[in-house]
Design a protein around this motif. Structure first.
Motif, PDB file in Angstrom:
ATOM      1  N   ARG A 196       0.843  -1.207   0.000  1.00 42.04           N
ATOM      2  CA  ARG A 196       0.000   0.000   0.000  1.00 42.04           C
ATOM      3  C   ARG A 196       0.871   1.247   0.000  1.00 42.04           C
ATOM      4  NH1 ARG A 196      -1.156   3.633   3.682  1.00 42.04           N
ATOM      5  NH2 ARG A 196      -3.123   4.823   3.563  1.00 42.04           N
ATOM      6  N   GLU A 197       1.890   1.247   0.832  1.00 46.21           N
ATOM      7  CA  GLU A 197       2.794   2.402   0.920  1.00 46.21           C
ATOM      8  C   GLU A 197       3.470   2.661  -0.419  1.00 46.21           C
ATOM      9  OE1 GLU A 197       4.228   5.546   2.974  1.00 46.21           O
ATOM     10  OE2 GLU A 197       3.189   3.950   4.068  1.00 46.21           O
ATOM     11  N   GLU A 198       3.939   1.592  -1.076  1.00 40.51           N
ATOM     12  CA  GLU A 198       4.611   1.749  -2.356  1.00 40.51           C
ATOM     13  C   GLU A 198       3.656   2.253  -3.426  1.00 40.51           C
ATOM     14  OE1 GLU A 198       7.108  -0.958  -5.525  1.00 40.51           O
ATOM     15  OE2 GLU A 198       5.060  -1.384  -4.958  1.00 40.51           O
ATOM     16  N   VAL A 199       2.449   1.725  -3.437  1.00 41.84           N
ATOM     17  CA  VAL A 199       1.461   2.133  -4.438  1.00 41.84           C
ATOM     18  C   VAL A 199       1.167   3.621  -4.331  1.00 41.84           C
ATOM     19  CG1 VAL A 199      -0.994   1.953  -4.997  1.00 41.84           C
ATOM     20  CG2 VAL A 199       0.392  -0.113  -4.786  1.00 41.84           C
ATOM     21  N   LYS A 201       3.061   5.967  -2.802  1.00 38.40           N
ATOM     22  CA  LYS A 201       4.259   6.787  -2.992  1.00 38.40           C
ATOM     23  C   LYS A 201       4.644   6.885  -4.457  1.00 38.40           C
ATOM     24  CE  LYS A 201       9.058   7.203  -1.380  1.00 38.40           C
ATOM     25  NZ  LYS A 201      10.105   6.622  -0.504  1.00 38.40           N
ATOM     26  N   ARG A 202       4.552   5.757  -5.169  1.00 43.13           N
ATOM     27  CA  ARG A 202       4.974   5.728  -6.571  1.00 43.13           C
ATOM     28  C   ARG A 202       3.820   5.871  -7.546  1.00 43.13           C
ATOM     29  NH1 ARG A 202       9.810   1.165  -6.869  1.00 43.13           N
ATOM     30  NH2 ARG A 202      11.021   1.941  -5.096  1.00 43.13           N
ATOM     31  N   ARG A 203       2.635   6.093  -7.016  1.00 43.88           N
ATOM     32  CA  ARG A 203       1.445   6.356  -7.838  1.00 43.88           C
ATOM     33  C   ARG A 203       1.178   5.227  -8.833  1.00 43.88           C
ATOM     34  NH1 ARG A 203       2.462  12.090 -10.338  1.00 43.88           N
ATOM     35  NH2 ARG A 203       0.260  11.890 -10.896  1.00 43.88           N
ATOM     36  N   LYS A 204       1.175   4.017  -8.320  1.00 51.02           N
ATOM     37  CA  LYS A 204       0.876   2.845  -9.143  1.00 51.02           C
ATOM     38  C   LYS A 204      -0.624   2.580  -9.079  1.00 51.02           C
ATOM     39  CE  LYS A 204       5.390   0.598  -8.813  1.00 51.02           C
ATOM     40  NZ  LYS A 204       6.110  -0.673  -8.550  1.00 51.02           N
ATOM     41  N   TYR A 205      -1.373   3.342  -9.840  1.00 51.22           N
ATOM     42  CA  TYR A 205      -2.825   3.357  -9.699  1.00 51.22           C
ATOM     43  C   TYR A 205      -3.514   2.105 -10.222  1.00 51.22           C
ATOM     44  CZ  TYR A 205      -1.898   8.249  -8.714  1.00 51.22           C
ATOM     45  OH  TYR A 205      -1.415   9.401  -8.170  1.00 51.22           O
ATOM     46  N   GLU A 206      -2.770   1.267 -10.937  1.00 55.54           N
ATOM     47  CA  GLU A 206      -3.394   0.043 -11.424  1.00 55.54           C
ATOM     48  C   GLU A 206      -3.705  -0.932 -10.294  1.00 55.54           C
ATOM     49  OE1 GLU A 206       1.109  -0.664 -11.986  1.00 55.54           O
ATOM     50  OE2 GLU A 206      -0.312   0.992 -12.015  1.00 55.54           O
ATOM     51  N   TRP A 207      -2.922  -0.884  -9.214  1.00 46.79           N
ATOM     52  CA  TRP A 207      -3.087  -1.891  -8.173  1.00 46.79           C
ATOM     53  C   TRP A 207      -4.390  -1.768  -7.387  1.00 46.79           C
ATOM     54  CZ3 TRP A 207      -0.983  -6.264  -8.622  1.00 46.79           C
ATOM     55  CH2 TRP A 207       0.222  -6.373  -9.316  1.00 46.79           C
ATOM     56  N   PRO A 208      -4.843  -0.570  -6.996  1.00 49.30           N
ATOM     57  CA  PRO A 208      -6.175  -0.505  -6.376  1.00 49.30           C
ATOM     58  C   PRO A 208      -7.273  -1.050  -7.279  1.00 49.30           C
ATOM     59  CG  PRO A 208      -4.968   1.519  -5.959  1.00 49.30           C
ATOM     60  CD  PRO A 208      -4.150   0.729  -6.930  1.00 49.30           C
ATOM     61  N   ASP A 224     -10.469   1.176   0.626  1.00 45.64           N
ATOM     62  CA  ASP A 224     -10.243   2.602   0.415  1.00 45.64           C
ATOM     63  C   ASP A 224      -8.858   2.922   0.963  1.00 45.64           C
ATOM     64  OD1 ASP A 224     -10.173   5.330   0.299  1.00 45.64           O
ATOM     65  OD2 ASP A 224     -11.893   5.670   1.625  1.00 45.64           O
ATOM     66  N   LEU A 225      -7.921   3.231   0.080  1.00 52.20           N
ATOM     67  CA  LEU A 225      -6.547   3.434   0.515  1.00 52.20           C
ATOM     68  C   LEU A 225      -6.375   4.652   1.405  1.00 52.20           C
ATOM     69  CD1 LEU A 225      -4.334   2.540  -2.587  1.00 52.20           C
ATOM     70  CD2 LEU A 225      -5.112   1.092  -0.711  1.00 52.20           C
ATOM     71  N   GLN A 232      -4.421  -1.917   4.817  1.00 55.31           N
ATOM     72  CA  GLN A 232      -3.027  -2.342   4.823  1.00 55.31           C
ATOM     73  C   GLN A 232      -2.859  -3.576   3.928  1.00 55.31           C
ATOM     74  OE1 GLN A 232      -0.764  -2.363   8.505  1.00 55.31           O
ATOM     75  NE2 GLN A 232      -2.477  -1.379   9.550  1.00 55.31           N
ATOM     76  N   VAL A 233      -2.129  -3.401   2.865  1.00 51.89           N
ATOM     77  CA  VAL A 233      -1.846  -4.490   1.935  1.00 51.89           C
ATOM     78  C   VAL A 233      -0.350  -4.778   1.990  1.00 51.89           C
ATOM     79  CG1 VAL A 233      -1.893  -5.288  -0.454  1.00 51.89           C
ATOM     80  CG2 VAL A 233      -3.754  -3.850   0.426  1.00 51.89           C
ATOM     81  N   TRP A 234      -0.022  -6.029   2.295  1.00 50.92           N
ATOM     82  CA  TRP A 234       1.377  -6.443   2.362  1.00 50.92           C
ATOM     83  C   TRP A 234       1.653  -7.451   1.259  1.00 50.92           C
ATOM     84  CZ3 TRP A 234       4.988  -4.459   5.748  1.00 50.92           C
ATOM     85  CH2 TRP A 234       4.480  -3.594   6.721  1.00 50.92           C
ATOM     86  N   ARG A 235       2.783  -7.280   0.628  1.00 49.59           N
ATOM     87  CA  ARG A 235       3.167  -8.186  -0.453  1.00 49.59           C
ATOM     88  C   ARG A 235       4.290  -9.106   0.008  1.00 49.59           C
ATOM     89  NH1 ARG A 235       3.866  -6.660  -6.695  1.00 49.59           N
ATOM     90  NH2 ARG A 235       1.613  -6.864  -6.400  1.00 49.59           N
TER      91      ARG A 235
END
Length: 388
Positions: A196-199, A201-208, A224-225, A232-235
């Protein structure tokens, strides 16, 4: 106590391939011209070759690769060498997470094969060398706290196997650990990090989009991020580099990948585990953290199973909207600054904006670069993100 953990995505997250092939001379000429233009403009540029929209980079890659390029609608970075008889491995393709998440391995392979043929590449039967494979499991885990000291190497692993995992890296943010990486490439590696933090911060809008589509398919509510406590999404990412692929089962091409990868990924998920530390001095007896059986089961049952839930055009639409928003922000910020430099204040701004079109056109009319040339420059930089 940990709240329920829900898998919201599984799939290959990256695959790197070396290809035994010679780059066609026509493509070399196209890439040379594109690279020169990219270096002149100091930005990657778009052009058309074999009916494909191709973005050429300003530089190449270590290992003799003179060119970097990308192809519209295929999420991969390509690296090409100038033809040399002494080096038959002329092409390297790094397939990214977005392509694999949207289309899965089989469709991605089909697209890659079609693009290779269209570009004029010819490969022998042993022309694919797989150099890296990453597999990801995304888990919605409210309340999860990453503890770097809770990772354990399985007691059955021999000393050599344990040694490969003794390289450990950690990153933190605001007093909490956001990622732990164990092992190193090109061997075996496990990383757990705050996706979630990476998405955000790096604006990876495809993941939501992907996460919520999968949740909807499972009959669950979207996340809702903006609400961190509930989103909280952990990879968990399991990675096999070239050495690991070769040394254990000699995985090289697609056939051996399908034959042996399952066992190798299962073994990796067993050799490194996340536990709940206890007072027991024998770490191997520490119980598994709930995140780990969830991950192990996903690897064991979903490695080659993938169902795309988001159409690629939906992601490209988001890319376009975000780029438009970026420029709107620049226009707004620069307009306010220009108004201030004109000696105006907040109450004057609305009237000031009415004068902007004429001022912009007047500036462009006097500039040596005409509007047609400027549109050509814009097309070279951004035509690849237009939704078609």
């Amino acid at each position: 106590m940990e709240k329920k953990m829900t898998i919201i995505h599984t799939g290959f997250d990256g695959i790197d391939l070396a290809l035994k092939t010679t780059v066609p001379i026509e493509l070399v000429e196209f890439l040379e011209e594109g690279k020169a233009t990219a270096q002149e403009l100091m930005t990657d540029v778009w052009g058309t070759f074999a009916g494909l929209d191709i973005q050429t980079g300003q530089s190449g890659k270590r290992g003799g690769y003179a060119f970097t390029f990308r192809i519209y609608e295929f999420g991969a970075t390509w690296f090409a060498k100038k033809p040399r008889a002494s080096d038959p491995w002329g092409l390297y393709v790094s397939i990214g997470s977005r392509e694999l998440a949207l289309n899965g391995l089989d469709r991605t392979r089909q697209t890659l094969d079609a693009l290779l043929a269209r570009l004029g590449f010819q490969l022998p039967h042993d022309g694919v060398s797989i150099n890296r494979v990453d597999f990801a499991v995304d888990v919605l885990a409210p309340g999860f706290v990453l503890d770097p000291d809770a990772f354990v190497f399985h007691s059955r692993a021999n000393r050599k196997a344990i040694a490969e995992f003794e390289t450990e890296e950690m990153n933190g943010l605001s007093g909490r650990t956001t990622s732990v990486t164990i092992g190193k490439m090109p061997g075996r590696q496990v990383i757990v990090y705050d996706k979630r933090e990476e998405v955000m911060k790096r604006r990876k809008y495809e993941w939501p989009l992907i996460w919520n589509a999968n949740l909807q398919a499972a009959g669950l509510d979207p996340i809702d991020l903006s609400d961190r406590a509930k989103s909280q999404v952990w990879r968990v990412e399991l990675r096999l580099g070239k050495d690991a692929l070769r040394n254990r089962k000699d995985i090289r091409g697609w056939g051996s990948l399908h034959e042996h990868l399952q066992a190798e990924m299962d073994q990796l998920a067993q050799d490194v585990t996340l536990t709940v530390p206890s007072i027991d001095s024998n770490r191997s007896r520490w119980p598994l953290h709930p995140l780990w059986p969830t991950t192990q089961e996903a690897v064991a049952t979903r490695l080659f199973e993938h169902v795309g839930t988001v159409p690629p055009e939906a992601v490209r639409e988001i890319d376009l909207r975000e780029k438009q928003l970026d420029f709107l922000k620049l226009i707004a910020a620069n307009s306010v600054t220009l108004a201030y430099l004109d000696g105006l204040g907040p109450n004057d701004f609305e009237d000031f904006t009415e004068t902007l079109p004429d001022r912009i056109l007047g500036y462009l009319d006097q500039h040596p670069r005409g509007i047609a040339e400027r549109f050509q420059g814009a097309a070279a930089k951004y035509s690849g993100i237009l939704v078609r």
